[in-house]
Structures are given as C-alpha cells and as structure tokens.
Design a protein around this motif. Structure first.
Motif, PDB file in Angstrom:
ATOM      1  N   PHE A 111      -7.682  46.387  34.627  1.00  0.00           N
ATOM      2  CA  PHE A 111      -6.686  47.187  33.611  1.00  0.00           C
ATOM      3  C   PHE A 111      -5.575  46.210  33.357  1.00  0.00           C
ATOM      4  O   PHE A 111      -4.700  45.891  34.105  1.00  0.00           O
ATOM      5  CB  PHE A 111      -6.196  48.313  33.972  1.00  0.00           C
ATOM      6  N   PRO A 112      -5.178  45.737  32.021  1.00  0.00           N
ATOM      7  CA  PRO A 112      -3.867  45.091  31.824  1.00  0.00           C
ATOM      8  C   PRO A 112      -2.727  46.257  31.968  1.00  0.00           C
ATOM      9  O   PRO A 112      -2.944  47.258  31.693  1.00  0.00           O
ATOM     10  CB  PRO A 112      -4.046  44.743  30.111  1.00  0.00           C
ATOM     11  N   PRO A 113      -1.582  45.524  32.172  1.00  0.00           N
ATOM     12  CA  PRO A 113      -0.325  46.588  32.376  1.00  0.00           C
ATOM     13  C   PRO A 113      -0.083  47.275  31.040  1.00  0.00           C
ATOM     14  O   PRO A 113       0.039  48.481  31.097  1.00  0.00           O
ATOM     15  CB  PRO A 113       0.928  45.619  32.707  1.00  0.00           C
ATOM     16  N   ALA A 114      -0.481  46.531  29.858  1.00  0.00           N
ATOM     17  CA  ALA A 114       0.042  47.116  28.693  1.00  0.00           C
ATOM     18  C   ALA A 114      -1.039  46.778  27.640  1.00  0.00           C
ATOM     19  O   ALA A 114      -1.727  45.712  27.937  1.00  0.00           O
ATOM     20  CB  ALA A 114       1.320  46.665  28.024  1.00  0.00           C
ATOM     21  N   ALA A 115      -1.527  47.620  26.764  1.00  0.00           N
ATOM     22  CA  ALA A 115      -2.462  47.118  25.781  1.00  0.00           C
ATOM     23  C   ALA A 115      -2.113  47.144  24.477  1.00  0.00           C
ATOM     24  O   ALA A 115      -1.290  48.188  24.013  1.00  0.00           O
ATOM     25  CB  ALA A 115      -3.565  48.113  25.926  1.00  0.00           C
ATOM     26  N   ASP A 116      -2.745  46.471  23.475  1.00  0.00           N
ATOM     27  CA  ASP A 116      -2.167  46.303  22.058  1.00  0.00           C
ATOM     28  C   ASP A 116      -3.181  46.938  21.136  1.00  0.00           C
ATOM     29  O   ASP A 116      -4.305  46.901  21.132  1.00  0.00           O
ATOM     30  CB  ASP A 116      -2.384  44.740  21.769  1.00  0.00           C
ATOM     31  N   PRO A 117      -2.577  48.119  20.408  1.00  0.00           N
ATOM     32  CA  PRO A 117      -3.363  48.919  19.597  1.00  0.00           C
ATOM     33  C   PRO A 117      -4.032  48.017  18.552  1.00  0.00           C
ATOM     34  O   PRO A 117      -5.066  48.573  17.839  1.00  0.00           O
ATOM     35  CB  PRO A 117      -2.280  49.965  18.879  1.00  0.00           C
ATOM     36  N   ALA A 118      -3.759  46.904  18.355  1.00  0.00           N
ATOM     37  CA  ALA A 118      -4.223  46.092  17.123  1.00  0.00           C
ATOM     38  C   ALA A 118      -5.679  45.479  17.585  1.00  0.00           C
ATOM     39  O   ALA A 118      -6.521  45.029  16.943  1.00  0.00           O
ATOM     40  CB  ALA A 118      -3.290  45.057  16.846  1.00  0.00           C
ATOM     41  N   VAL A 119      -5.999  45.578  18.882  1.00  0.00           N
ATOM     42  CA  VAL A 119      -7.450  45.340  19.203  1.00  0.00           C
ATOM     43  C   VAL A 119      -8.438  46.270  19.139  1.00  0.00           C
ATOM     44  O   VAL A 119      -9.461  45.986  19.513  1.00  0.00           O
ATOM     45  CB  VAL A 119      -7.299  44.505  20.785  1.00  0.00           C
ATOM     46  N   GLY A 120      -7.923  47.548  18.877  1.00  0.00           N
ATOM     47  CA  GLY A 120      -8.961  48.597  18.305  1.00  0.00           C
ATOM     48  C   GLY A 120      -9.977  48.947  19.512  1.00  0.00           C
ATOM     49  O   GLY A 120      -9.479  49.034  20.558  1.00  0.00           O
ATOM     50  N   PHE A 121     -11.119  48.954  19.188  1.00  0.00           N
ATOM     51  CA  PHE A 121     -12.161  49.457  20.128  1.00  0.00           C
ATOM     52  C   PHE A 121     -12.864  48.147  20.740  1.00  0.00           C
ATOM     53  O   PHE A 121     -14.003  48.201  21.356  1.00  0.00           O
ATOM     54  CB  PHE A 121     -13.313  50.109  19.417  1.00  0.00           C
ATOM     55  N   ALA A 146      -3.739  55.037  33.795  1.00  0.00           N
ATOM     56  CA  ALA A 146      -5.062  54.699  34.688  1.00  0.00           C
ATOM     57  C   ALA A 146      -4.719  54.583  35.856  1.00  0.00           C
ATOM     58  O   ALA A 146      -4.345  53.448  36.311  1.00  0.00           O
ATOM     59  CB  ALA A 146      -5.459  53.691  33.870  1.00  0.00           C
ATOM     60  N   PRO A 147      -4.920  55.737  36.669  1.00  0.00           N
ATOM     61  CA  PRO A 147      -4.958  55.280  38.108  1.00  0.00           C
ATOM     62  C   PRO A 147      -6.107  54.626  38.764  1.00  0.00           C
ATOM     63  O   PRO A 147      -6.898  54.504  37.968  1.00  0.00           O
ATOM     64  CB  PRO A 147      -5.154  56.802  38.914  1.00  0.00           C
ATOM     65  N   PRO A 148      -5.553  53.799  40.046  1.00  0.00           N
ATOM     66  CA  PRO A 148      -6.506  52.660  40.239  1.00  0.00           C
ATOM     67  C   PRO A 148      -8.036  53.027  40.724  1.00  0.00           C
ATOM     68  O   PRO A 148      -8.843  52.569  40.698  1.00  0.00           O
ATOM     69  CB  PRO A 148      -5.724  52.242  41.468  1.00  0.00           C
ATOM     70  N   ASP A 149      -8.051  54.303  41.317  1.00  0.00           N
ATOM     71  CA  ASP A 149      -9.422  54.784  41.601  1.00  0.00           C
ATOM     72  C   ASP A 149     -10.270  55.484  40.774  1.00  0.00           C
ATOM     73  O   ASP A 149     -11.166  56.258  40.868  1.00  0.00           O
ATOM     74  CB  ASP A 149      -9.109  55.987  42.942  1.00  0.00           C
ATOM     75  N   VAL A 150      -9.738  55.434  39.251  1.00  0.00           N
ATOM     76  CA  VAL A 150     -10.628  56.289  38.303  1.00  0.00           C
ATOM     77  C   VAL A 150     -12.039  55.737  38.047  1.00  0.00           C
ATOM     78  O   VAL A 150     -12.927  56.365  37.967  1.00  0.00           O
ATOM     79  CB  VAL A 150      -9.863  56.097  36.858  1.00  0.00           C
ATOM     80  N   ALA A 151     -12.178  54.450  38.454  1.00  0.00           N
ATOM     81  CA  ALA A 151     -13.660  53.933  38.178  1.00  0.00           C
ATOM     82  C   ALA A 151     -14.713  54.751  39.490  1.00  0.00           C
ATOM     83  O   ALA A 151     -15.738  54.977  38.982  1.00  0.00           O
ATOM     84  CB  ALA A 151     -13.698  52.355  38.328  1.00  0.00           C
ATOM     85  N   GLN A 152     -14.020  54.775  40.644  1.00  0.00           N
ATOM     86  CA  GLN A 152     -14.807  55.244  41.604  1.00  0.00           C
ATOM     87  C   GLN A 152     -15.088  56.737  41.310  1.00  0.00           C
ATOM     88  O   GLN A 152     -16.131  57.291  41.425  1.00  0.00           O
ATOM     89  CB  GLN A 152     -14.068  55.345  43.271  1.00  0.00           C
ATOM     90  N   HIS A 317      -3.854  60.706  38.756  1.00  0.00           N
ATOM     91  CA  HIS A 317      -3.170  60.242  37.654  1.00  0.00           C
ATOM     92  C   HIS A 317      -1.485  60.570  37.857  1.00  0.00           C
ATOM     93  O   HIS A 317      -0.618  59.670  37.748  1.00  0.00           O
ATOM     94  CB  HIS A 317      -3.699  61.233  36.440  1.00  0.00           C
ATOM     95  N   VAL A 318      -1.278  61.762  38.298  1.00  0.00           N
ATOM     96  CA  VAL A 318       0.298  62.180  38.545  1.00  0.00           C
ATOM     97  C   VAL A 318       0.818  61.389  39.635  1.00  0.00           C
ATOM     98  O   VAL A 318       1.859  60.838  39.376  1.00  0.00           O
ATOM     99  CB  VAL A 318       0.240  63.650  38.764  1.00  0.00           C
ATOM    100  N   LYS A 319       0.358  61.178  40.902  1.00  0.00           N
ATOM    101  CA  LYS A 319       0.897  60.399  41.833  1.00  0.00           C
ATOM    102  C   LYS A 319       1.052  59.075  41.284  1.00  0.00           C
ATOM    103  O   LYS A 319       2.045  58.344  41.680  1.00  0.00           O
ATOM    104  CB  LYS A 319      -0.029  60.460  43.113  1.00  0.00           C
ATOM    105  N   HIS A 320       0.356  58.226  40.874  1.00  0.00           N
ATOM    106  CA  HIS A 320       0.337  56.961  40.246  1.00  0.00           C
ATOM    107  C   HIS A 320       1.628  56.784  39.243  1.00  0.00           C
ATOM    108  O   HIS A 320       2.363  55.815  39.103  1.00  0.00           O
ATOM    109  CB  HIS A 320      -1.102  56.350  39.406  1.00  0.00           C
ATOM    110  N   ALA A 321       1.402  57.811  38.209  1.00  0.00           N
ATOM    111  CA  ALA A 321       2.541  57.757  37.273  1.00  0.00           C
ATOM    112  C   ALA A 321       3.861  57.968  37.751  1.00  0.00           C
ATOM    113  O   ALA A 321       4.804  57.258  37.589  1.00  0.00           O
ATOM    114  CB  ALA A 321       2.353  58.894  36.206  1.00  0.00           C
ATOM    115  N   LEU A 322       3.949  58.954  38.694  1.00  0.00           N
ATOM    116  CA  LEU A 322       5.117  59.143  39.588  1.00  0.00           C
ATOM    117  C   LEU A 322       5.822  57.919  40.314  1.00  0.00           C
ATOM    118  O   LEU A 322       7.128  57.605  40.393  1.00  0.00           O
ATOM    119  CB  LEU A 322       5.127  60.389  40.800  1.00  0.00           C
ATOM    120  N   GLN A 323       4.683  57.288  40.724  1.00  0.00           N
ATOM    121  CA  GLN A 323       5.196  56.152  41.719  1.00  0.00           C
ATOM    122  C   GLN A 323       5.924  54.927  40.881  1.00  0.00           C
ATOM    123  O   GLN A 323       6.807  54.316  41.152  1.00  0.00           O
ATOM    124  CB  GLN A 323       3.963  55.295  42.369  1.00  0.00           C
ATOM    125  N   HIS A 324       5.431  55.012  39.515  1.00  0.00           N
ATOM    126  CA  HIS A 324       5.939  53.800  38.502  1.00  0.00           C
ATOM    127  C   HIS A 324       7.130  54.372  37.733  1.00  0.00           C
ATOM    128  O   HIS A 324       7.795  53.793  36.934  1.00  0.00           O
ATOM    129  CB  HIS A 324       4.824  53.272  37.577  1.00  0.00           C
TER     130      HIS A 324
END
Ligand SMILES: [Fe+2]
Ligand SMILES: [Fe+2]
Length: 414
Positions: A111-121, A146-152, A317-324
């Motif tokens: 995952f990139p830290p930030a994403a550009d809405p101009a790249v669309g889909f 995006a928490p790190p374990d979402v793919a699992q 999700h919540v723990k990852h967001a709280l950490q940052h």
C-alpha cells in the motif's frame, strides 16, 4: 558519437499501419522518457510514416538511415503524456506454500502511504497516463483506511463462505411449543433487522475508499456477502416450522438509524464492528447455547464465526488508525457519547427481545425455568459488558474510559 539505443526491435516487412506499431509502442513503454529505441524495418516509405507519428506522439525521430535492404530508425521517447509510476515488467509473484494469496500480492506491491484520486481505478502498480479525471475518493490515506492484515482477512473470508440453502439441515427443524416458536421468530426478526444495518453501513464507505487500498473494499465485499447470508438464514429460520416474524421495535430502529447516518469510516467501524458486532458475538453464543434445536444452534454458530472476522477487521482498522493518530481516541469517545445522546430516552433492551431471550433460555414457560431464563439473560448483559471492556482495552482505551464507553453503548446491542 553515434547515439546508443537502449532497446532494438526488428519489424521485418510489417507495414506501419499493419502491425508494426504493436511492436514499437510496447517497446517504448519499457523505456524511461529520453530513452532511445532502435527499429529495423524493411517496409517501404517507413521513414515518412515515423516522422509524422513521432511528432503527434511527442517522441523524437533522431535518425532514419537507409541500410542494406532495411531502414534503421532511432526514436527518442518523449516525456509528455508518459505514464507515471515504476515498471512492473519482470515481476514474478512468489508462490508461498502452494498458494498465490492476496497477502503475497500485498507483500509484493505494498500500500502507498497516500493515494492520488487522479489515478482513478488504475490498479495499484499500473503506470498511469496523466490527464484522467479526479475521482471522488475521500479515503486516500493508508493509515486511516488499510490495516496491514486486511489481505489475510480477505483470504480467510473467501475460504470461509458457506451456503444458507445447502449447508443448513432445514428438514430437521420440528415444530416447537408455541411460546418457544414465537420466541425464535422474535429473536430472528431482531437479528435480521440488525444484520440489515451491518449490510448497509459498510456499503456506504466502499465507494469512498481509494482503489490503491482495494483489499479493504474486497474484504468489506465479503462482509456484505456474509451479512446478506445472515439476513437470509435468520429470516428462513423465523419462517420454518410454523412460526413467522415478530416485532420491530422503535428502539432498535432509532439505534440502527444512528449507525446509518455516520459519515466517518473509522467511527462507523468502531461503533458497528468493535462495539456492535462485538456485542453480537456474545448474543449469538447465547442463542447457540440455548437454541431449542441443533439447526438453530448451527445457524448461530456459523453467523458467529463470520462475525468474529468482522470484529477482527474492525479492531485492526481502529487499532491501526489509533496508532497513527492518537487524537482519534477523543473522536471515537465523542462518537459514542453523541450516539448515546441521540438515543437518550431509549430504554433498555427492546421488551420483546428481552422476553424472547428469556423464554429461549428457559426452554419453555414454566415459572421455575423462566426464573432461571431471566437469570441467564441478566448474565448475558454482564458478559457483553465485560467483553466490550476487553475489546476497548485491547484497542488502547484506559480501564475507566472502557468502562464508561461500554456503559454508553446502545441497549440495542448493535
Ligand atoms: Fe452478520
Ligand atoms: Fe457482521
């Protein structure tokens, strides 16, 4: 000094408009702007064709030299309109223990830290030609989405899907005594109503998530499929065996409305998944333990297994967001207080639900059993509180905050 080409292709006698570009364009895509491609062609008049084409495409034709029987063209790749992003050419996903799972992909293309809405889909990792429109994504930061374990979690969810039509032994349901039948119908009505909110609330956020974090949307889509199956299976159970649906209370409606109107993804995940679905784990366990037949127990058990994943994702999700973003603690606490204030005047657990759970635990209506059933119901409320506090402590809230927030959680459970 003669210009060195980084790459050379042999176009044989392919005409310019008859396939040669299908070799030239992909070869240019492998080069960075400024890189030089050599093209050998035996097609007649090819130099003039390339002269015009390079102008239109903002490349530079730096040489078109006749050789013995062919033309040698040197094309310097232009930078205008060149796709942005690194090349994935040569990438090979590793197979881990015989599997090519979503987590493997995420490890390879993080995952990139930030994403550009101009790249669309554009899929994460693709090179993106500039000039596309800006998309209305609002969840564009990894640490909020995006928490790190979402793919699992997505892989687990895909592998744990079940079928409400064929995996439940519907023919083994027998008619129950009327009071118990009515209790089951009421509990299933309540469950289905809450499941509907669990279908609608996450679906409001999927289209706001930047596709760079598509695994989050993919996980949530499995959650939606789970909730759809839960609605289906609970309504079927209510209507099988001579019963039917019970009452939908205004208390329940007010509580679920307060979830549906949330505008913040993390607040919604916290209220719905950590507090609401977390509390439902205990409710489903209670229904499984006191079910009047093995089919009802099986339904509750399967739904609880799915809900465990939803709670896990909500916690991650919540723990990852709280950490940052530690300021989020205050915002989440305020969200619980706001919701509690909008539900002021809403009494305890909806009466029909309370009665139905009591009768379920009593397995009937004789007064001695009903007294015990009532005790089991009181114990359920205590267990729900205890486990909510544990989850809140696990997310990082203090013991005092956790106790207060758990007390403020809606008496509707979800
Ligand atoms: Fe559910
Ligand atoms: Fe759920």
């Amino acid at each position: 000094m003669a210009t060195q080409a980084a790459l050379a292709i042999d176009g044989g006698d392919l005409p310019f408009g008859g396939g040669l570009l299908a070799l030239v364009r992909p070869a240019l895509n492998l080069l960075q702007p400024g890189g030089v491609l050599a093209v050998h062609s035996r097609a007649p008049g090819i130099a003039d064709e390339f002269f015009t084409w390079c102008k239109v495409e903002h490349h530079e034709l730096i040489e078109a030299a006749p050789q013995a029987g062919f033309t040698r063209l040197l094309i310097r790749k232009g930078s205008l309109g060149a796709p942005r992003g690194g090349m994935e050419h040569g990438l090979d996903l590793p197979v881990v223990q015989g599997r090519l799972d979503a987590a493997t992909v995420l490890n390879t293309v993080p995952f990139p830290p930030a994403a550009d809405p101009a790249v669309g889909f554009a899929p994460r990792g693709a090179r993106v030609e500039p000039g596309g429109p800006v998309y209305p994504f609002t969840l564009n930061e990894r640490d909020h989405v995006a928490p790190p374990d979402v793919a699992q979690l997505y892989d687990q969810a895909v592998n744990a899907q079940w079928n409400a039509e064929t995996d439940i032994a519907w023919d083994r349901i027998r008619p129950l005594p009327p009071a118990l039948q009515q209790a089951v119908g009421q509990i299933m009505t309540f469950l289905a109503e809450n499941e509907l909110s669990a279908l609608y609330v996450p679906s409001r956020f999927i289209a706001r998530i930047h596709p760079a974090y598509v695994e989050v949307g993919m996980f949530l889509s499995t959650q939606l499929a789970d909730e759809a199956r839960h609605i289906d299976v609970f309504l079927k159970r209510a209507r099988k065996g001579g019963g039917g649906l019970g009452i939908s209370h205004a208390t329940t409606s007010a509580s679920l409305h307060s979830l549906l109107v949330l505008e913040d993804f993390t607040e919604a995940a916290f209220l719905l998944s950590v507090l609401g679905e977390g509390t439902f784990l205990d409710l489903l366990r209670f229904i499984e333990d006191h079910a009047p037949d093995e089919v009802t127990a099986e339904i509750a058990r399967r739904a609880r297994a799915d809900e465990t994943r939803h709670v896990h994702f909500g916690m991650s999700h919540v723990k990852h967001a709280l950490q940052h973003d530690p300021s989020l603690y205050g915002r989440l606490e305020a969200a619980v207080r706001r919701r509690s204030a909008t539900l002021a005047g809403v009494g305890g657990v909806p009466a029909a639900v309370q009665d139905a759970l009591t009768i379920l635990a009593a397995r009937g209506t004789d007064p001695v059993s009903v007294r015990a059933g009532h005790e089991r119901f009181r114990e359920l409320l205590a267990v729900m509180h205890e486990n909510r506090v544990k989850r809140l402590r696990n997310a990082g809230f203090s013991a005092e905050q956790a106790g207060t927030l758990s007390d403020l959680h809606t008496p509707n459970f979800m």
